[in-house]
Design a protein around this motif. Structure first.
Motif, mmCIF file in Angstrom:
data_model
loop_
_atom_site.group_PDB
_atom_site.id
_atom_site.type_symbol
_atom_site.label_atom_id
_atom_site.label_comp_id
_atom_site.label_asym_id
_atom_site.label_seq_id
_atom_site.Cartn_x
_atom_site.Cartn_y
_atom_site.Cartn_z
ATOM 1 N N PHE A 153 -43.002 20.856 -52.126
ATOM 2 C CA PHE A 153 -43.514 21.087 -53.759
ATOM 3 C C PHE A 153 -43.248 22.794 -53.582
ATOM 4 O O PHE A 153 -42.530 22.749 -54.303
ATOM 5 C CB PHE A 153 -45.260 20.564 -53.941
ATOM 6 C CG PHE A 153 -45.077 21.058 -55.904
ATOM 7 C CD1 PHE A 153 -44.135 20.431 -56.887
ATOM 8 C CD2 PHE A 153 -46.536 21.220 -56.766
ATOM 9 C CE1 PHE A 153 -44.645 20.604 -57.694
ATOM 10 C CE2 PHE A 153 -46.697 21.563 -57.456
ATOM 11 C CZ PHE A 153 -45.678 21.211 -58.262
ATOM 12 N N SER A 154 -44.584 23.413 -53.574
ATOM 13 C CA SER A 154 -44.112 24.714 -53.867
ATOM 14 C C SER A 154 -43.629 26.083 -53.360
ATOM 15 O O SER A 154 -42.645 26.633 -53.835
ATOM 16 C CB SER A 154 -45.740 25.104 -53.510
ATOM 17 O OG SER A 154 -45.638 25.414 -51.950
ATOM 18 N N ARG A 155 -42.788 25.490 -51.797
ATOM 19 C CA ARG A 155 -41.375 26.315 -51.298
ATOM 20 C C ARG A 155 -40.277 26.231 -52.139
ATOM 21 O O ARG A 155 -39.843 26.745 -52.569
ATOM 22 C CB ARG A 155 -41.645 25.696 -49.591
ATOM 23 C CG ARG A 155 -40.532 26.778 -49.282
ATOM 24 C CD ARG A 155 -40.250 26.835 -47.970
ATOM 25 N NE ARG A 155 -41.849 27.071 -47.440
ATOM 26 C CZ ARG A 155 -42.445 26.832 -45.629
ATOM 27 N NH1 ARG A 155 -41.966 25.487 -45.435
ATOM 28 N NH2 ARG A 155 -43.782 26.781 -45.803
ATOM 29 N N PRO A 156 -40.077 24.615 -51.741
ATOM 30 C CA PRO A 156 -38.501 24.418 -52.664
ATOM 31 C C PRO A 156 -37.853 24.297 -54.446
ATOM 32 O O PRO A 156 -37.893 24.687 -55.032
ATOM 33 C CB PRO A 156 -38.500 23.223 -52.513
ATOM 34 C CG PRO A 156 -39.822 22.036 -52.213
ATOM 35 C CD PRO A 156 -41.079 23.374 -51.613
ATOM 36 N N LEU A 157 -39.697 24.119 -54.973
ATOM 37 C CA LEU A 157 -39.573 25.165 -56.619
ATOM 38 C C LEU A 157 -39.550 26.647 -56.648
ATOM 39 O O LEU A 157 -38.605 26.808 -57.287
ATOM 40 C CB LEU A 157 -41.190 24.885 -57.158
ATOM 41 C CG LEU A 157 -41.912 25.596 -58.794
ATOM 42 C CD1 LEU A 157 -40.249 24.786 -60.066
ATOM 43 C CD2 LEU A 157 -42.719 25.292 -58.858
ATOM 44 N N SER A 158 -40.188 27.153 -55.979
ATOM 45 C CA SER A 158 -39.749 28.743 -55.716
ATOM 46 C C SER A 158 -38.639 29.378 -54.915
ATOM 47 O O SER A 158 -38.021 29.832 -55.607
ATOM 48 C CB SER A 158 -40.989 29.526 -55.227
ATOM 49 O OG SER A 158 -41.440 28.459 -53.876
ATOM 50 N N THR A 159 -37.809 27.830 -54.535
ATOM 51 C CA THR A 159 -37.092 29.179 -53.761
ATOM 52 C C THR A 159 -36.038 28.666 -54.488
ATOM 53 O O THR A 159 -34.820 29.531 -55.046
ATOM 54 C CB THR A 159 -36.947 28.376 -52.827
ATOM 55 O OG1 THR A 159 -36.965 27.092 -52.401
ATOM 56 C CG2 THR A 159 -37.966 29.457 -51.200
#
Length: 403
Positions: A153-159
């Motif tokens: 969630f947080s990594r794919p969203l931000s990257t």
């Protein structure tokens, strides 16, 4: 005796230990008891271990932010030998060009270009795309009934978003992340420098493609700006990639952990989604994604009653200042807090340029997560904090059950 127990033990006797390691894993997992001791006993403290000054109180930190004439943001590489500095010349030259490390007038010019691209209208136009990414990621997680918040969630969203903003193809994000991990690992300087050279070579190819076919992305904006050669463009792209995904990834993950650890505060947000703005500010304060910032003393100066000499290194403990009882009388989590002068993004002319993006993504991600999965719960009650990077408050993993 561990650092944490040592400092607390000495504090009870009205003393501070004469030697301790500010990079000890136990401290990085839970730095707050040590922060409190330093604030109360020696808010501007020189470690006998690494000879650096540690600033732990809100007031002295604001004094540093307001004094760019006395404190430089330029990287010092204080612990590198002369030979290593020479061998790592490419690495040092690259990081000296980052907007966060520049000083006026170059800093002013770079901030102007960045601000001209990352406008309020730009972020307004980003919002539908952010919502679409969030919904796609959570829809997939919902089918599984569980997820690892960082990886899923947080990594794919931000990257994904920062790649689109810069103009880098997301299909190569795993390559970018591998380079990033090696670049920040200063225990292997040769690998760090080689990875940086490879990442810059990749960006150079994208720059050449944009010269032929400009788009509405950050790389094209830098090409159009005056005074930026290809090395400058590469440096600002790497800086925006690192800073653009790291803080957002870590805030969404730690914010999820924090709200799951504080069910009463989470219920407040679920009952009244209008609390999301003060909630985001409180999460930034409570578990600051960036815990430390470095400064180099440019001229002899007095700070908190201590005399610092030109050439001294200063570590600003942002996470400590954000729990300073003189500013936050009740430092416990309170998502309804209205007065919240935290320093999670630094301050002064080097205030973090990516604040709007981090706030926007977090403001959209957390309410949607708790709205879709009201029964979300932790798999492991013990947080899995990363202890490899003392500057960041980062969860390595955060497994949750959604049903």
């Amino acid at each position: 005796m561990s650092l944490v127990r040592s400092i607390v033990s000495y504090a009870k006797k009205g003393l501070l230990p004469q030697y301790h390691d500010m990079y000890e894993p136990a401290l990085l997992r839970d730095p707050y008891p040590v922060y409190e001791t330093l604030r109360n006993r020696s808010p501007v403290y020189r470690s006998f271990d690494d000879k650096q000054w540690y600033v732990s109180r809100h007031q002295e930190m604001k004094d540093v932010f307001r004094s760019p004439q006395a404190f430089s943001t330029a990287p010092t590489y204080a612990f590198w030998s002369k030979k290593k500095r020479a061998e790592m010349a490419y690495y040092r030259r690259h990081f000296s060009k980052w907007v966060t490390n520049l000083e006026a007038p170059n800093h002013t010019q770079a901030r102007k270009v960045l601000g001209g691209f990352l406008t309020p209208r730009f972020f307004q136009n980003c919002e539908p795309r952010i919502v679409a990414i969030i919904d796609d990621l959570l829809k997939e997680a919902g089918r599984r009934g569980s997820m690892e918040v960082v990886a899923d969630f947080s990594r794919p969203l931000s990257t994904m978003l920062i790649c689109e903003i810069i103009g880098l193809p997301y299909r190569d994000v795993d390559l970018f992340m591998r380079w990033e991990a090696l670049i920040v690992d200063q225990s292997k300087p040769e690998s760090a420098q080689q990875s940086l050279q490879e990442m810059n070579a990749y960006i150079r190819e994208v720059v050449e493609a944009r010269r032929r076919d400009a788009r509405e992305d950050f790389i094209s904006a830098l090409i159009d700006a005056e005074g930026f050669d290809v090395d400058d463009i590469c440096a600002q792209c790497v800086a925006l990639f690192f800073g653009g995904y790291q803080t957002t990834q870590d805030l969404i993950a730690s914010g999820t952990q924090t709200l799951l650890d504080h069910p009463d505060e989470r219920q407040k947000l679920i009952r009244d989604p209008r609390l999301i703005d003060p909630c985001v500010e409180e999460l930034l304060r409570y578990e600051s994604p960036v815990q430390r910032r470095m400064r180099l003393v440019k001229q002899d100066v007095v700070l908190g009653g201590k005399r610092l000499k030109a050439g001294d290194n200063v570590i600003l403990l942002l996470g400590s200042a954000n729990r300073d009882e003189a500013v936050f009388p009740n430092p416990m989590l309170d998502i309804t807090r209205t007065k919240n002068p935290h320093v999670a993004f630094g301050g002064g002319e080097h205030y973090c340029p990516g604040t709007v993006l981090t706030r926007l993504e977090t403001r959209l991600a957390l309410p949607r997560l708790f709205q879709l999965f009201p029964d979300i719960r932790l798999v492991d009650e013990q947080p899995d904090w990363c202890v490899k990077n003392s500057n960041l408050r980062r969860l390595r993993t955060l497994p949750v059950l959604l049903k």
